[in-house]
Design an enzyme around this catalytic site. Structure first.
Site: not given
Ligand code: UDP
Length: 328
Positions: A118, A142
């Site tokens: 990501t 995350y």
């Protein structure tokens, strides 16, 4: 010979679109999913094996049954806000779960690994357009969890010759234009589906998270990529590994950023309805701007994003929103 690809998270939003694309490209996508956030209805293009990444014996069973040529690893928790409130959930599932999977793959001799990383691994970086060499300084759990998995993959390349293609996604949006699969999270936290819910009064007004960022209209800027283009890149990544081109990282962005207010405006244009919204405080863990070019994916993989313009992404999402759904 059948070419099985083990798709973790194949019952989820991106994973189900990847399964459709893999099937069309002549592979058999074997979905491995614990259905914690995915939908069995979304598994339409190959076998389904219910299982949890933390269950090593179950992983070994599935590797032995299907002898996959490649793993595509989508299964993960992916909400920035939640990751700041419950980091343990992210480190356990994303990092420990991925480690179990990587070890199982290496032990089974499945040494090609396509990984969903990501842009959140880059963190907040002074309004620059990112590329694969930009420094990675994640500011939320995350992003940190995904960054760690990238490091694990690099270690397993040294120890086991495991080759990986790592895709760092920017913001994934849109749905299968044929409406066979779509985006359906419970709970939903992503901007575009929440806007469409607010428009159709499925939920209350959208809250804009922060209007005091250092951007032209004060709201965060993100780079949105159509899910169909994104999964096209995954099949190209799989072929890259099949052709022994070695481990490589690719950003999947468009080089163009949209602020939250700009996405709202595009939604109004596409749906011909105002998006009910209110302004609220910043969400913990949000970066000001995340935008990347895709030069490397275009030149090296031959990636040709075709649907990644905001109008098409919202049109496809709107179409699915009005017709598609899954049942537990
Ligand atoms: N956002 C917002 N309100 C919402 C959900 C998201 O203002 O209810 C903003 C969020 O702060 C971010 C952008 O929309 O700037 C995209 O957020 P999303 O959760 O869709 O993806 P993320 O960037 O977190 O991966």
């Amino acid at each position: 010979m059948t070419q099985n690809v083990l798709v973790t998270g194949g019952a989820g939003y991106i994973g189900s679109h990847a399964c459709k694309k893999l099937r069309a490209a002549g592979y058999v996508p074997v979905t491995f999913d614990n259905l914690s956030t995915g939908w069995e209805d979304a598994v339409k293009f190959g076998p389904f094996e219910r299982g949890d990444l933390l269950d090593r014996a179950r992983l070994d069973e599935v590797f032995s049954k299907y002898q996959p040529i490649t793993v595509m690893h989508f299964a993960a928790f992916s909400q920035v806000g939640e990751s700041m409130k419950d980091p343990g959930k992210y480190w356990r599932n994303n990092v420990i779960g991925s480690l179990q999977l990587i070890e199982a793959a290496a032990d089974a001799g499945c040494l090609n690994f396509v990984f969903s990383s990501t842009c959140a691994t880059y963190g907040d970086q002074d309004n620059i357009v990112l590329n694969e060499d930009s420094v990675q300084l994640p500011i939320n759990s995350y992003g940190a969890s995904k960054r760690t998995i990238e490091d694990i993959l690099a270690n397993f390349e040294q120890s086991h010759s495991l080759k990986s293609v790592i895709f760092r996604y920017f913001n994934v949006a849109g749905c299968d234009p044929e409406g066979e699969v779509g985006e359906f999270h419970q709970p939903e936290t992503h901007l575009i589906p929440l806007m469409l819910d607010a428009i159709t009064e499925k939920r209350d007004a959208l809250t804009i998270f922060g209007t005091d960022y250092d951007t032209p209209d004060g709201t965060c800027i993100r780079d949105y990529v159509h899910v169909c283009d994104l999964v096209d890149a995954h099949v190209l990544g799989l072929k890259w590994l099949e052709n022994d081109k070695g481990s490589r990282v690719f950003n999947l962005g468009t080089g163009k950023g949209f602020s939250v207010r700009e996405v709202l405006e595009q939604s109004r244009v596409v749906t011909n309805k105002q998006v009910p919204h209110v302004e609220g405080p910043r969400r913990a863990g949000d970066c000001t701007k995340l935008v990347s070019g895709s030069e490397r994916a275009v030149t090296e993989l031959g990636w040709l994003p075709e649907r990644s313009n905001m109008k098409t992404m919202i049109e496809d999402a709107w179409n699915w929103h009005q017709t598609g759904h899954y049942e537990k």
